[in-house]
Design a protein around this motif. Structure first.
Motif, short mmCIF file in Angstrom:
data_model
loop_
_atom_site.label_atom_id
_atom_site.label_comp_id
_atom_site.label_asym_id
_atom_site.label_seq_id
_atom_site.Cartn_x
_atom_site.Cartn_y
_atom_site.Cartn_z
N VAL A 13 -12.69 36.18 8.16
CA VAL A 13 -11.31 35.88 8.54
C VAL A 13 -10.93 36.76 9.73
O VAL A 13 -10.93 37.99 9.63
CB VAL A 13 -10.34 36.11 7.36
N LEU A 14 -10.64 36.12 10.87
CA LEU A 14 -10.24 36.85 12.08
C LEU A 14 -8.74 37.10 12.12
O LEU A 14 -8.29 38.17 12.54
CB LEU A 14 -10.60 36.06 13.34
N GLU A 15 -7.97 36.10 11.70
CA GLU A 15 -6.51 36.20 11.81
C GLU A 15 -5.87 35.30 10.75
O GLU A 15 -6.33 34.19 10.51
CB GLU A 15 -6.08 35.76 13.20
N VAL A 16 -4.81 35.81 10.12
CA VAL A 16 -4.02 35.03 9.18
C VAL A 16 -2.69 34.75 9.88
O VAL A 16 -1.97 35.68 10.24
CB VAL A 16 -3.79 35.79 7.85
N LEU A 17 -2.38 33.48 10.09
CA LEU A 17 -1.23 33.09 10.90
C LEU A 17 -0.02 32.65 10.08
O LEU A 17 1.00 32.29 10.64
CB LEU A 17 -1.64 31.97 11.86
N VAL A 18 -0.14 32.67 8.75
CA VAL A 18 0.93 32.21 7.86
C VAL A 18 1.12 33.23 6.74
O VAL A 18 0.31 34.13 6.56
CB VAL A 18 0.61 30.82 7.27
N SER A 19 2.20 33.04 5.98
CA SER A 19 2.46 33.94 4.86
C SER A 19 2.98 33.14 3.67
O SER A 19 3.38 31.97 3.81
CB SER A 19 3.47 35.02 5.26
#
Length: 71
Positions: A13-19
């Motif tokens: 996982v490089l980036e999590v764009l949501v929460s």
């Protein structure tokens, strides 16, 4: 009914764009994965509200792992 967003490949996982609790539309990018030096976006296939994001940056995920759930 909650629906799972599932990894299709082994990746980091490089980036999590949501929460958690965030509304998403069809085509919104949820996370960016890296596999074999390629960046792969994971996008929402349906509109809804995210229940839980189950991954974090630098997690190594396997094919079939749940990335997030939404309804």
């Amino acid at each position: 009914m909650a629906e799972d967003v599932v990894a299709e490949i082994v990746a980091t996982v490089l980036e999590v764009l949501v929460s958690d609790g965030q509304p998403v539309e069809v085509g919104d990018t949820l996370v960016l994965l890296e596999s074999m030096k390629m960046e792969i976006p994971v996008v929402a296939e349906d509109a809804g509200v995210l229940d839980e994001v189950k991954v974090s940056v630098n997690d190594v995920i396997q094919a079939g792992d749940v990335i997030a759930t939404y309804k």
